[in-house]
Design a protein around this motif. Structure first.
Motif, PDB file in Angstrom:
ATOM      1  N   HIS A  44       0.829  -1.208   0.000  1.00 19.49           N
ATOM      2  CA  HIS A  44       0.000   0.000   0.000  1.00 19.49           C
ATOM      3  C   HIS A  44       0.864   1.260   0.000  1.00 19.49           C
ATOM      4  N   HIS A  45       1.926   1.258   0.784  1.00 22.98           N
ATOM      5  CA  HIS A  45       2.802   2.426   0.827  1.00 22.98           C
ATOM      6  C   HIS A  45       3.486   2.653  -0.516  1.00 22.98           C
ATOM      7  N   LEU A  46       3.980   1.580  -1.127  1.00 23.68           N
ATOM      8  CA  LEU A  46       4.600   1.717  -2.449  1.00 23.68           C
ATOM      9  C   LEU A  46       3.589   2.223  -3.476  1.00 23.68           C
ATOM     10  N   GLY A  47       2.386   1.678  -3.431  1.00 24.46           N
ATOM     11  CA  GLY A  47       1.367   2.101  -4.382  1.00 24.46           C
ATOM     12  C   GLY A  47       1.005   3.571  -4.239  1.00 24.46           C
ATOM     13  N   ALA A  48       0.863   4.020  -3.003  1.00 20.10           N
ATOM     14  CA  ALA A  48       0.494   5.419  -2.769  1.00 20.10           C
ATOM     15  C   ALA A  48       1.601   6.362  -3.227  1.00 20.10           C
ATOM     16  N   MET A  49       2.842   6.015  -2.922  1.00 23.15           N
ATOM     17  CA  MET A  49       3.953   6.892  -3.313  1.00 23.15           C
ATOM     18  C   MET A  49       4.139   6.920  -4.824  1.00 23.15           C
ATOM     19  N   LEU A  50       3.989   5.778  -5.469  1.00 20.35           N
ATOM     20  CA  LEU A  50       4.121   5.748  -6.929  1.00 20.35           C
ATOM     21  C   LEU A  50       2.982   6.496  -7.607  1.00 20.35           C
ATOM     22  N   ARG A  51       1.791   6.359  -7.091  1.00 20.28           N
ATOM     23  CA  ARG A  51       0.655   7.080  -7.659  1.00 20.28           C
ATOM     24  C   ARG A  51       0.904   8.579  -7.615  1.00 20.28           C
ATOM     25  N   HIS A  52       1.516   9.046  -6.532  1.00 19.81           N
ATOM     26  CA  HIS A  52       1.817  10.472  -6.390  1.00 19.81           C
ATOM     27  C   HIS A  52       2.959  10.895  -7.316  1.00 19.81           C
ATOM     28  N   SER A  53       4.056  10.137  -7.308  1.00 22.63           N
ATOM     29  CA  SER A  53       5.231  10.557  -8.084  1.00 22.63           C
ATOM     30  C   SER A  53       5.015  10.412  -9.582  1.00 22.63           C
ATOM     31  N   ASN A  54       4.219   9.452 -10.007  1.00 17.55           N
ATOM     32  CA  ASN A  54       4.007   9.250 -11.438  1.00 17.55           C
ATOM     33  C   ASN A  54       3.169  10.341 -12.074  1.00 17.55           C
ATOM     34  N   ARG A  55       2.473  11.116 -11.265  1.00 13.21           N
ATOM     35  CA  ARG A  55       1.714  12.241 -11.820  1.00 13.21           C
ATOM     36  C   ARG A  55       2.630  13.269 -12.470  1.00 13.21           C
ATOM     37  N   CYS A  56       3.868  13.311 -12.010  1.00 15.77           N
ATOM     38  CA  CYS A  56       4.814  14.298 -12.532  1.00 15.77           C
ATOM     39  C   CYS A  56       5.771  13.685 -13.563  1.00 15.77           C
ATOM     40  N   ARG A  57       5.549  12.449 -13.942  1.00 21.80           N
ATOM     41  CA  ARG A  57       6.448  11.764 -14.872  1.00 21.80           C
ATOM     42  C   ARG A  57       5.815  11.627 -16.255  1.00 21.80           C
ATOM     43  N   SER A  58       6.683  11.620 -17.262  1.00 19.64           N
ATOM     44  CA  SER A  58       6.227  11.307 -18.613  1.00 19.64           C
ATOM     45  C   SER A  58       5.974   9.811 -18.702  1.00 19.64           C
ATOM     46  N   GLU A  59       5.340   9.365 -19.772  1.00 23.16           N
ATOM     47  CA  GLU A  59       5.086   7.938 -19.943  1.00 23.16           C
ATOM     48  C   GLU A  59       6.397   7.170 -20.029  1.00 23.16           C
TER      49      GLU A  59
END
Length: 207
Positions: free
Chosen positions: A94-109
């Motif tokens: 859950h912690h990994l998922g939440a952090m990735l969901r947040h950080s990927n908003r600022c990443r390109s595909e």
């Protein structure tokens, strides 16, 4: 050597160099894809380790006390003996998922970070080259299972976690805090390994 009552004393039994513990392997999805140059790969490696360290801290797992081996596009992490294995399931995922969901908003595909995570338990032997044992081999068979790779691609998840059947039953059999209903069984067939495992995904990522 003195004999007592006609019997020689038994030699001391050497200590078993193995220890039972929990271990985790992680792999960056699509790390070697053609659209990812070395600069992107280097950034993804750094981000993966930063996320793992932070997720371990949030889960009260001692990252600095773990044995960590780099695998190029991922890592092997062996917990100190005695750590509760259930922490590697729902809390960590859950912690990994939440952090990735947040950080990927600022990443390109091209630089979107997605992780496959495998978790297992067993006897591990440490030597001059790292760690070895059937538990380590089984862990990477779970990680590389075609069914696991297919599942995370179809789900579009930022994180997919697979756990061995024995460990899953051990940590969920008595109730506890693991949401058993969030996992589904999956058949693992990879090289000589054929087994049942349990799969958890974080749901579609936000990209």
């Amino acid at each position: 050597m003195r004999f007592i009552g006609g019997w020689a004393p038994c030699p001391a039994v050497p200590a078993d160099p193995r220890h039972y513990t929990h271990l985790l392997a992680v792999d960056v999805v699509g790390f070697g894809a053609p659209h990812r140059d070395e600069a992107i790969q280097e950034e993804l490696r750094g981000a993966t380790y930063a996320l793992l360290r932070r997720a371990f801290e949030m889960t009260w797992l001692p990252w600095d006390a773990c044995h960590v081996e780099d695998r190029g596009d991922g890592a092997l992490v062996v917990l100190p003996p005695g750590m509760p294995g259930h922490l590697l399931l729902d809390p960590l995922a859950h912690h990994l998922g939440a952090m990735l969901r947040h950080s990927n908003r600022c990443r390109s595909e091209a630089s979107r970070l997605r992780l496959r995570v495998a978790v297992s338990a067993g006897l591990v032997r440490r030597d001059a080259h790292g760690v070895a044992g059937h538990a380590v081999v089984h862990l990477f068979r779970l990680l590389e299972a075609p069914a696991f790779k297919e599942a995370i691609e179809l789900s579009g998840s930022d994180v997919g976690l697979i756990v061995g059947d024995r460990m899953f039953e051990d940590v969920t059999g008595g109730g506890g805090c693991v949401e058993r209903e969030r996992y589904r069984p999956v058949h693992v067939a990879c090289k000589e390994t054929k087994a049942t495992a349990w799969l958890w995904t974080s749901g579609p990522g936000s990209g």
